[in-house]
Design an enzyme around this catalytic site. Structure first.
Site, PDB file in Angstrom:
ATOM      1  N   HIS A  67      -1.489   0.780   6.485  1.00  0.00           N
ATOM      2  CA  HIS A  67      -2.032   1.891   5.721  1.00  0.00           C
ATOM      3  C   HIS A  67      -0.950   2.944   5.562  1.00  0.00           C
ATOM      4  CE1 HIS A  67      -4.685   5.120   4.432  1.00  0.00           C
ATOM      5  NE2 HIS A  67      -5.521   4.147   4.099  1.00  0.00           N
ATOM      6  N   ASP A 120     -10.525  -2.302   4.665  1.00  0.00           N
ATOM      7  CA  ASP A 120     -10.812  -3.456   3.825  1.00  0.00           C
ATOM      8  C   ASP A 120     -10.789  -4.772   4.578  1.00  0.00           C
ATOM      9  OD1 ASP A 120     -11.306  -2.087   1.500  1.00  0.00           O
ATOM     10  OD2 ASP A 120      -9.178  -1.886   1.049  1.00  0.00           O
TER      11      ASP A 120
HETATM   12  N1  CMC Z   1       1.795  -7.323   5.917  1.00  0.00           N
HETATM   13  C1  CMC Z   1       3.088  -7.486   6.307  1.00  0.00           C
HETATM   14  N2  CMC Z   1       3.988  -6.493   6.346  1.00  0.00           N
HETATM   15  C2  CMC Z   1       3.575  -5.284   5.964  1.00  0.00           C
HETATM   16  C3  CMC Z   1       2.255  -5.038   5.563  1.00  0.00           C
HETATM   17  C4  CMC Z   1       1.347  -6.110   5.545  1.00  0.00           C
HETATM   18  N3  CMC Z   1       0.078  -5.926   5.168  1.00  0.00           N
HETATM   19  N4  CMC Z   1       2.121  -3.724   5.245  1.00  0.00           N
HETATM   20  C5  CMC Z   1       3.326  -3.167   5.445  1.00  0.00           C
HETATM   21  N5  CMC Z   1       4.215  -4.101   5.901  1.00  0.00           N
HETATM   22  C6  CMC Z   1       5.597  -3.873   6.301  1.00  0.00           C
HETATM   23  C7  CMC Z   1       6.509  -3.706   5.103  1.00  0.00           C
HETATM   24  O1  CMC Z   1       7.047  -4.929   4.683  1.00  0.00           O
HETATM   25  C8  CMC Z   1       7.540  -2.758   5.652  1.00  0.00           C
HETATM   26  O2  CMC Z   1       8.416  -3.500   6.466  1.00  0.00           O
HETATM   27  P1  CMC Z   1       9.985  -3.093   6.578  1.00  0.00           P
HETATM   28  O3  CMC Z   1      10.002  -1.721   7.191  1.00  0.00           O
HETATM   29  O4  CMC Z   1      10.590  -4.139   7.444  1.00  0.00           O
HETATM   30  O5  CMC Z   1      10.506  -3.111   5.175  1.00  0.00           O
HETATM   31  C9  CMC Z   1       6.754  -1.830   6.585  1.00  0.00           C
HETATM   32  O6  CMC Z   1       5.634  -2.619   7.001  1.00  0.00           O
HETATM   33  C10 CMC Z   1       6.253  -0.556   5.905  1.00  0.00           C
HETATM   34  O7  CMC Z   1       5.526  -0.930   4.727  1.00  0.00           O
HETATM   35  P2  CMC Z   1       5.417  -0.063   3.402  1.00  0.00           P
HETATM   36  O8  CMC Z   1       5.093  -0.952   2.269  1.00  0.00           O
HETATM   37  O9  CMC Z   1       6.647   0.802   3.294  1.00  0.00           O
HETATM   38  O10 CMC Z   1       4.214   0.893   3.781  1.00  0.00           O
HETATM   39  P3  CMC Z   1       3.382   1.736   2.738  1.00  0.00           P
HETATM   40  O11 CMC Z   1       2.864   2.889   3.497  1.00  0.00           O
HETATM   41  O12 CMC Z   1       4.181   1.992   1.513  1.00  0.00           O
HETATM   42  O13 CMC Z   1       2.200   0.723   2.323  1.00  0.00           O
HETATM   43  C11 CMC Z   1       0.134  -0.411   2.206  1.00  0.00           C
HETATM   44  C12 CMC Z   1       0.896   0.802   2.764  1.00  0.00           C
HETATM   45  C13 CMC Z   1      -1.345  -0.261   2.532  1.00  0.00           C
HETATM   46  C14 CMC Z   1       0.319  -0.481   0.678  1.00  0.00           C
HETATM   47  C15 CMC Z   1       0.710  -1.704   2.870  1.00  0.00           C
HETATM   48  O14 CMC Z   1       0.551  -1.634   4.269  1.00  0.00           O
HETATM   49  C16 CMC Z   1       0.072  -2.976   2.303  1.00  0.00           C
HETATM   50  O15 CMC Z   1       0.543  -3.502   1.291  1.00  0.00           O
HETATM   51  N6  CMC Z   1      -1.025  -3.491   2.978  1.00  0.00           N
HETATM   52  C17 CMC Z   1      -1.750  -4.640   2.453  1.00  0.00           C
HETATM   53  C18 CMC Z   1      -2.713  -4.191   1.361  1.00  0.00           C
HETATM   54  C19 CMC Z   1      -3.931  -3.464   1.903  1.00  0.00           C
HETATM   55  O16 CMC Z   1      -4.568  -3.896   2.854  1.00  0.00           O
HETATM   56  N7  CMC Z   1      -4.296  -2.349   1.242  1.00  0.00           N
HETATM   57  C20 CMC Z   1      -5.493  -1.565   1.581  1.00  0.00           C
HETATM   58  C21 CMC Z   1      -5.163  -0.220   2.121  1.00  0.00           C
HETATM   59  S1  CMC Z   1      -6.599   0.577   2.865  1.00  0.00           S
HETATM   60  C22 CMC Z   1      -7.738   0.839   1.595  1.00  0.00           C
HETATM   61  C23 CMC Z   1      -7.231   1.639   0.469  1.00  0.00           C
HETATM   62  O17 CMC Z   1      -6.387   2.518   0.610  1.00  0.00           O
HETATM   63  O18 CMC Z   1      -7.739   1.423  -0.626  1.00  0.00           O
END
Ligand code: CMC
Length: 428
Positions: free
Chosen positions: A307, A364
């Protein structure tokens, strides 16, 4: 701590006030950054470090796993309140008195009907259309049937507009479902409660006597409360950005629905269940999927994990996990996908990759399991999220307009070509 922040550029010092929120969060007010520095901007893709507004609606502490609407904890609201009361709280700032709640409910019920011509618009969509696309289009279409913009300064006008959209939206939600299923469009029954009515509109079939299941009503009510607001997330920011150009309420909400659709936001609930199903089909080997998620060369992510704000736990996920177990028990459903979800979560939570990046199950991860148990088809999951988020979007739109926020118009760091002479076609 000092209440000014100092920026030094080329030996010149600039001072900016530090502001403190009511929960002691600190922000640097850079409102006049460009004017005092002669054009310097800040670069923050994805707004990871930017407070886009001041807001008195929802407080969220991602480190401590705190979520509060208007000061009330999500845990208490989920246990003691109901969705309409929470909607009133978010939009009007206080829990309603008995009389206010009765007026609110009555006015919403009055609006629990849409123009018959909406059916013609719905007719134009193929059955294969994703319900989120249909819902966004129908919400935008409401603007055409209600062309007069709401006067946000008038409490009476605003109350009527709020009740109008809260009344009509469940009809649109139910109809996107009926469209998908190829079933006749139906209205609700205003002797029922708000959530009961939604369930009836969605699940009543023309050839069967409809029986309301209180377990389903209670679970859906709770889910809607948990989704009702989440401060400046992607769809809410979209609603505020679109509304900042003084676009009307319904059109701004329609934009919010489109933003919610994506798999990194509300669309994750659909993606989670599809992922869990795929793991099941693949023999239940979740280790393989954890390895895929950790592999930098593989675009796969563990859906329902991580998140932007919660870096410890998502308080909604804890409540939903409990609710999911309760619903499956009450309905006597043995869903192997829940076992896979439990196993996957346990494994990931003890894995160094996920631990070091503070990746926890989010709301989710479990909500899809409940929706499935309630008999809601997968493409409708994000629509249910939209139904829950509606009060939050309305509250945020109203707040933005009342605070007379300026039009949202960020700057950029241009990295394209410098000025060059036009090249005639023959010379390209
Ligand atoms: N699986 C594997 N690796 C992940 C995941 C995941 N679900 N989420 C983040 N990472 C890794 C990412 O690859 C990165 O690694 P590194 O530092 O080595 O490059 C690190 O964790 C930080 O990730 P980020 O993409 O910079 O984090 P963010 O804050 O930009 O993204 C997020 C947040 C929710 C988009 C992301 O965690 C994600 O894609 N999760 C899966 C989709 C999901 O479940 N979304 C629902 C969110 S909750 C409900 C809502 O808000 O609607």
């Amino acid at each position: 701590m000092s209440n000014i922040a100092i920026l030094e550029v080329d030996g010149k010092r600039y001072e900016f006030p530090m502001l403190k929120g009511s929960e002691n969060e600190i922000t640097i007010d850079i409102n006049n950054l460009r004017s005092v520095t002669g054009g310097i901007t800040t670069l923050d893709p994805g707004f990871k470090n930017t407070s886009s507004c001041e807001s008195a609606i929802t407080f969220l502490d991602g480190e401590k796993g705190i979520l509060r609407y208007r000061g009330y904890s999500i845990e208490e609201l989920a246990e003691k309140s109901d969705f309409l009361e929470v909607a009133y709280l978010l939009i009007f700032g206080e829990l309603p008195t008995k009389v206010q709640k009765a007026d609110f409910t009555k006015e919403i019920k009055k609006n629990n009907i849409v123009d018959e011509d909406i059916k013609k618009i719905l007719d134009g969509f193929p059955r294969s259309a994703h319900p989120m696309g249909v819902l966004s289009a129908l919400t935008s279409a409401l603007t055409a049937f209600n062309p007069k913009s709401v006067n946000v300064e008038s409490e009476k006008d605003m109350f009527k507009a709020v009740c109008k959209i809260l009344g009509k939206f469940p009809v649109l939600v139910a109809w996107t479902y009926k469209k998908e299923e190829g079933l006749p469009l139906a209205y609700g029954d205003n002797s029922l409660g708000y959530v009961e009515n939604i369930i009836k509109m969605m699940f009543e079939r023309p050839n069967e006597k409809f029986v309301m299941n209180p377990v389903v009503v209670k679970a859906l009510d709770k889910l809607l409360i948990l989704h009702a607001d989440h401060e400046q997330n992607c769809s809410t920011s979209t609603v505020r950005v679109v509304g900042s150009s003084q676009t009307g309420l319904f059109a701004s909400l329609s934009a919010g629905i489109s933003a919610l659709w994506g798999p990194l936001h509300g669309g994750a609930n659909q993606a989670v269940i599809e992922m869990l199903e795929a793991i099941k089909e693949d023999g239940g080997d979740y280790q393989k999927y954890i390895a895929k998620a950790k592999d930098k060369d593989d675009p796969f992510r563990l859906m329902g994990f991580g998140h932007r704000v919660y870096k410890n736990f998502d308080p909604r996920a804890n409540i939903i996990k409990e609710a999911a177990e309760e619903v499956l028990n009450d309905l006597g459903i043995d869903d192997p996908v829940l076992d896979i979800a439990r196993g996957l979560a346990k494994e990931a939570l003890s894995d160094e990759y996920f631990k070091s990046r503070n990746l926890y199950p989010n709301v989710d991860f479990y909500s899809g399991i409940i929706y499935r148990a309630l008999g809601i088809p997968v493409p409708m999951f994000t629509v249910m999220f939209a139904l829950g988020r509606l009060p939050g979007w309305i509250a945020q739109w109203k707040e933005m307009r009342l605070r007379k926020e300026p039009i949202s118009r960020p700057r950029q760091l241009y990295t394209g070509a410098p000025l060059r002479a036009f090249v005639e076609e023959a010379e390209r």
